[in-house]
Write an enzyme that holds these catalytic residues in place. Structure first.
Site, mmCIF file in Angstrom:
data_model
loop_
_atom_site.group_PDB
_atom_site.id
_atom_site.type_symbol
_atom_site.label_atom_id
_atom_site.label_comp_id
_atom_site.label_asym_id
_atom_site.label_seq_id
_atom_site.Cartn_x
_atom_site.Cartn_y
_atom_site.Cartn_z
ATOM 1 N N TRP A 197 2.725 6.460 12.323
ATOM 2 C CA TRP A 197 1.316 6.491 11.902
ATOM 3 C C TRP A 197 0.624 5.213 12.291
ATOM 4 C CZ3 TRP A 197 -1.377 3.456 8.223
ATOM 5 C CH2 TRP A 197 -2.767 3.765 8.181
ATOM 6 N N HIS A 226 -14.582 -4.937 12.145
ATOM 7 C CA HIS A 226 -14.215 -3.622 12.680
ATOM 8 C C HIS A 226 -15.453 -2.808 13.039
ATOM 9 C CE1 HIS A 226 -9.976 -3.104 10.710
ATOM 10 N NE2 HIS A 226 -10.119 -4.288 11.265
ATOM 11 N N TYR A 231 -6.562 7.355 13.921
ATOM 12 C CA TYR A 231 -6.419 6.139 13.107
ATOM 13 C C TYR A 231 -7.654 5.238 13.242
ATOM 14 C CZ TYR A 231 -5.604 1.307 12.124
ATOM 15 O OH TYR A 231 -5.784 0.030 11.657
ATOM 16 N N ASP A 273 -6.490 -1.864 18.101
ATOM 17 C CA ASP A 273 -5.230 -1.654 17.378
ATOM 18 C C ASP A 273 -4.627 -0.312 17.796
ATOM 19 O OD1 ASP A 273 -3.155 -1.482 15.580
ATOM 20 O OD2 ASP A 273 -4.369 -1.914 13.792
ATOM 21 N N ARG A 305 0.740 -11.678 13.354
ATOM 22 C CA ARG A 305 -0.208 -11.149 12.356
ATOM 23 C C ARG A 305 0.366 -11.003 10.955
ATOM 24 N NH1 ARG A 305 -4.457 -8.806 12.484
ATOM 25 N NH2 ARG A 305 -3.722 -6.819 11.652
ATOM 26 N N GLU A 318 -8.539 -11.304 10.623
ATOM 27 C CA GLU A 318 -9.140 -9.970 10.516
ATOM 28 C C GLU A 318 -9.996 -9.932 9.251
ATOM 29 O OE1 GLU A 318 -6.345 -6.810 9.746
ATOM 30 O OE2 GLU A 318 -7.638 -5.318 10.664
ATOM 31 N N ASN A 336 0.823 -1.213 0.000
ATOM 32 C CA ASN A 336 0.000 0.000 0.000
ATOM 33 C C ASN A 336 0.861 1.269 0.000
ATOM 34 O OD1 ASN A 336 -2.325 1.499 0.155
ATOM 35 N ND2 ASN A 336 -2.761 1.026 2.318
ATOM 36 N N HIS A 350 -1.820 0.735 16.700
ATOM 37 C CA HIS A 350 -1.112 1.189 15.507
ATOM 38 C C HIS A 350 0.251 1.797 15.853
ATOM 39 C CE1 HIS A 350 -1.507 1.930 11.082
ATOM 40 N NE2 HIS A 350 -2.316 0.904 11.242
ATOM 41 N N ARG A 393 -13.117 -5.569 16.474
ATOM 42 C CA ARG A 393 -12.106 -4.582 16.833
ATOM 43 C C ARG A 393 -12.794 -3.243 17.063
ATOM 44 N NH1 ARG A 393 -7.332 -2.107 12.883
ATOM 45 N NH2 ARG A 393 -8.868 -0.463 12.545
ATOM 46 N N GLU A 452 -3.368 -4.943 19.688
ATOM 47 C CA GLU A 452 -2.513 -5.077 18.499
ATOM 48 C C GLU A 452 -1.518 -3.935 18.385
ATOM 49 O OE1 GLU A 452 -4.789 -5.141 14.858
ATOM 50 O OE2 GLU A 452 -2.989 -4.621 13.731
ATOM 51 N N GLU A 459 1.831 -7.234 11.310
ATOM 52 C CA GLU A 459 1.295 -6.997 9.963
ATOM 53 C C GLU A 459 2.321 -6.397 9.008
ATOM 54 O OE1 GLU A 459 -2.059 -4.435 10.941
ATOM 55 O OE2 GLU A 459 -0.962 -2.709 10.198
ATOM 56 N N HIS A 515 -3.146 -10.434 9.063
ATOM 57 C CA HIS A 515 -3.619 -9.104 8.669
ATOM 58 C C HIS A 515 -4.694 -9.277 7.594
ATOM 59 C CE1 HIS A 515 -2.259 -4.957 6.900
ATOM 60 N NE2 HIS A 515 -3.278 -4.823 7.716
HETATM 61 C C1 GCO Z 1 -5.032 -3.380 10.370
HETATM 62 C C2 GCO Z 1 -4.018 -2.437 9.872
HETATM 63 C C3 GCO Z 1 -4.353 -1.694 8.638
HETATM 64 C C4 GCO Z 1 -3.124 -0.942 8.111
HETATM 65 C C5 GCO Z 1 -3.115 -0.885 6.617
HETATM 66 C C6 GCO Z 1 -1.949 -0.122 6.057
HETATM 67 O O1 GCO Z 1 -4.899 -3.791 11.504
HETATM 68 O O2 GCO Z 1 -5.918 -3.751 9.600
HETATM 69 O O3 GCO Z 1 -3.420 -1.701 10.873
HETATM 70 O O4 GCO Z 1 -5.439 -0.902 8.844
HETATM 71 O O5 GCO Z 1 -3.079 0.329 8.656
HETATM 72 O O6 GCO Z 1 -3.180 -2.152 6.111
HETATM 73 O O7 GCO Z 1 -1.878 -0.260 4.681
HETATM 74 MG MG MG Z 2 -3.185 -3.160 12.440
#
Ligand code: GCO
Ligand code: MG
Length: 405
Positions: A405, A122, A159, A212, A285, A341, A37, A214, A147, A238, A264, A314
């Site tokens: 991020w 989610h 996020y 998450d 993950r 997920e 991505n 993040h 989640r 996570e 991930e 992931h």
């Molecule tokens: C999740 C992830 C995604 C990532 C994304 C980045 O747990 O699903 O954190 O939301 O942010 O895949 O490209």
């Molecule tokens: Mg994640």
């Protein structure tokens, strides 16, 4: 059976995907996902310039040797771009082997350990109320695990929150540069336990809950959050900390019984080696696309099983249906599968381009029996949806400092 051609497609049926198609001299073909991505074309260049020519004429059955040839043979090991390219080749070769055998890939990996794949969906929202309404709807739809992400009061954006965007939150194709988002650890740590407290008050203890972080926290902050969330019994927390320094998780682990998940963005088993063998985490993950394909994912699951670590691949929508199908074949076969997920099966443009063997029933993915991975790719439809340059956001603290991020 020789590799006669390798084609690389970049399309944007809702978001960008890099798709690899390997053809053989006896009329078979296999598909792989090489999407990273926000860095898609780097993988395309790696595949076009450095992988394709080395593989033409090779025996398509030699999956392990081709994997090692691309990994060890390049001298330059690991990294997301390299590993996504190797992953796509690996998936496509498993797809071909399955088609030649007339068997779904999971049969070649050892057969079924279960008949359905548990998922977590989610729920997110601008307020606790909205997030919990969404949670209620998912419970009604049959999900057993969800989640929760909620906008942090007084932060302009957070996020995991859709906001007014119609598409999923990470697609930023309308903007020329990475959007910038604010972060405030104190506000976050003060707020998140309330979200989970209210979720438990409203829906009880049976629904499994995930959150998450993040990678926004330091180990000691993550340890505190883990402790604060203990009464609400999470399935896992996570990415509480970045994992370049795997030892960070030791500190989190020492302080809390909240289960931990990470991986991930991992590219090889080496990114998780200490985490797993020290039992600092509970769920790994890694994704087939970013972790080098089906071949290393199977090895990683077996290694993790020795240390009581389960898999939780992931499942974001920036992985193509080919990767989701690869996960389904792995999930159905590995003994230590934990949870997948799940953010939808993709409709509209995505469905026009990819046909896949997955369906959803009562919060579980059902994998239809089809030879290979069971995915098809419509090249003509894909051509209608041209690549759009797109970036993930970046995060800054109030004083301008760049954050994770
Ligand atoms: C999740 C992830 C995604 C990532 C994304 C980045 O747990 O699903 O954190 O939301 O942010 O895949 O490209
Ligand atoms: Mg994640």
């Amino acid at each position: 059976m020789r590799i006669s051609d390798i084609k690389i497609f970049v399309s944007c049926p809702g978001r960008n995907f890099v798709t690899v198609k390997i053809e053989t001299n006896n009329g078979f073909y296999g598909l792989g996902d090489a999407t990273v991505n926000g860095r898609e074309l780097a993988v395309v260049a790696y595949l076009e310039e450095h992988v394709k020519h080395c593989l033409l004429g090779k025996d398509a059955h030699q999956i392990e040797d081709i994997w090692q040839y691309l990994y060890k043979g390049a001298y330059w090991r690991r990294g997301p771009i390299t590993m996504a390219a190797i992953a796509a080749i690996d998936m496509a070769l498993w797809d071909i082997k399955g088609k030649v055998a007339g068997l779904p890939v999971y049969q070649l990996l050892g057969g079924k350990s279960r008949h359905k794949i548990k998922t977590y969906a989610h729920a997110n929202g601008e307020t606790i109320e909205e997030t919990l309404d969404n949670l209620g709807q998912l419970i009604e739809q049959g999900f057993k695990a969800v989640r929760l992400q909620c906008a942090i009061p007084k932060l302009k954006s957070t996020y995991g929150i859709l906001g007014d965007k119609k598409d999923y939150y990470e697609l930023q194709s309308s903007r020329p540069l990475p959007p910038e988002q604010p972060w405030d650890t104190t506000k976050y740590l003060n707020f998140i336990p309330t979200l989970f407290k209210k979720a438990r008050e409203q829906y009880g203890m049976d629904i499994e809950l995930v959150h998450d972080v993040h990678s926004r926290l330091t180990p000691i902050e993550a340890a505190k959050l883990g402790k604060d969330l203990e009464p609400y019994n999470l399935l896992f927390l996570e990415d509480s900390v970045t994992a370049e320094n795997q030892q960070g998780y030791q500190q989190v682990r020492q302080h809390t019984t909240t289960p931990l998940a990470v991986g991930e963005i991992f590219n090889t088993i080496w990114d998780a080696k200490e985490l797993i063998e020290n039992q600092w985490i509970d769920y790994i993950r890694m994704a087939a696309t970013h972790g080098g394909g089906i071949t290393p994912m199977k090895k990683m699951a077996e290694f993790a099983a020795i240390y009581h670590v389960r898999t939780a691949p992931h499942g974001a929508p920036d992985l193509s249906p080919i990767c989701h199908a690869a996960h389904a074949h792995l999930n159905i076969t590995v003994n230590n599968f934990g949870i997948q997920e799940f953010i939808g099966l993709g409709g509209g443009k995505l469905k026009e381009v990819f046909e896949h063997p997955l369906s959803l029933e009562d919060g579980h993915i059902i994998l239809a029996d089809k030879p290979g991975l069971g995915v098809d790719f419509d090249e003509e439809a894909a051509q209608k949806y041209k690549y759009k340059r797109s970036y993930l956001p970046v995060t800054r603290l109030d004083d301008g400092t760049l954050w994770n991020w």
